[in-house]
Design an enzyme around this catalytic site. Structure first.
Site, PDB file in Angstrom:
ATOM      1  CB  CYS A  99      -0.864  -0.117   1.328  1.00 40.89           C
ATOM      2  SG  CYS A  99      -2.006   1.286   1.184  1.00 40.89           S
ATOM      3  CG  HIS A 141      -5.631  -2.335  -1.357  1.00 40.80           C
ATOM      4  ND1 HIS A 141      -4.763  -3.232  -0.528  1.00 40.80           N
ATOM      5  CD2 HIS A 141      -5.361  -1.033  -1.352  1.00 40.80           C
ATOM      6  CE1 HIS A 141      -3.803  -2.088  -0.167  1.00 40.80           C
ATOM      7  NE2 HIS A 141      -4.263  -0.964  -0.545  1.00 40.80           N
ATOM      8  CD  GLU A 142      -6.431   1.262  -3.930  1.00 43.58           C
ATOM      9  OE1 GLU A 142      -6.482   1.923  -3.462  1.00 43.58           O
ATOM     10  OE2 GLU A 142      -5.551   0.627  -4.106  1.00 43.58           O
ATOM     11  CG  HIS A 145      -7.302   2.841   1.074  1.00 45.22           C
ATOM     12  ND1 HIS A 145      -6.378   2.958   2.122  1.00 45.22           N
ATOM     13  CD2 HIS A 145      -6.656   2.075   0.080  1.00 45.22           C
ATOM     14  CE1 HIS A 145      -5.479   2.487   1.580  1.00 45.22           C
ATOM     15  NE2 HIS A 145      -5.164   1.792   0.646  1.00 45.22           N
TER      16      HIS A 145
HETATM   17 NI    NI Z   1      -3.435   1.166  -0.073  1.00 47.62          NI
END
Ligand code: NI
Length: 175
Positions: A99, A141-142, A145
């Site tokens: 990341c 993953h995004e 966030h």
């Molecule tokens: Ni990330």
């Protein structure tokens, strides 16, 4: 215009739930997206979410470059605003992730092997599809966030979490 400063783990913006984008076509959003695309490519990374550049809004940019595709489809730099993501089926894949907000480290986390995704672009056009492989990994993953979740929070095996440099030494030594 230009490269944006990336928030690193420790900054509270990374742990907040981001807000819905009310007007995806607003000039400020278009500028943010353009700058995020530039920042992602410069890093270089395969994804970047708005909270990572200190903007608590529900949007991220992503790509799957040829160099990372490894047999999967190449995806040009793209944006997803107000995304929704849901698993398709219950197959799980293990993904080794890094990341940009946690530089120099990596870890292996479980992710849905296939997801259905949906959102809009800066012209308000719907963007949707079904993804597997690296694209499915990046999208999850995004998306995390936007909910204030960083990949270490999904670790099941802490021995997989550490410095890229340290793993590289070990992998070199075992050859
Ligand atoms: Ni990330």
């Amino acid at each position: 215009m230009g490269l944006l400063k990336i928030a690193r783990m420790g900054h509270p913006v990374l742990f907040q739930r981001a807000e819905t984008v009310m007007d995806p076509g607003a000039p400020a959003i278009r500028q943010l997206v353009a700058d995020m695309l530039e920042t992602m490519e410069d890093a270089p990374g395969v994804g970047l979410a708005a909270p990572q550049v200190h903007v608590s809004l529900r949007l991220f940019v992503y790509r799957v470059p040829e160099s990372r595709a490894g047999g999967d489809a190449v995806v040009p730099p793209s944006v997803l605003i107000n995304p929704e993501i849901e698993p398709v089926g219950d197959e799980i894949m293990l993904c080794t992730e890094g990341c940009l907000s946690i530089p120099g480290m990596r870890g292996t986390v479980p992710r849905a092997a296939t997801v259905r995704y949906r959102g809009v672009d800066c012209d308000g056009r719907e963007v949707s599809g079904i993804a597997s492989g690296l694209l499915a990994n990046v999208l999850q993953h995004e998306y995390d966030h936007l909910d204030g979740i960083l990949y270490p929070m999904r670790l099941r095996d802490f021995t997989s979490f550490g410095y890229v440099e340290e793993f590289a030494k070990l992998e070199g030594a075992s050859r």
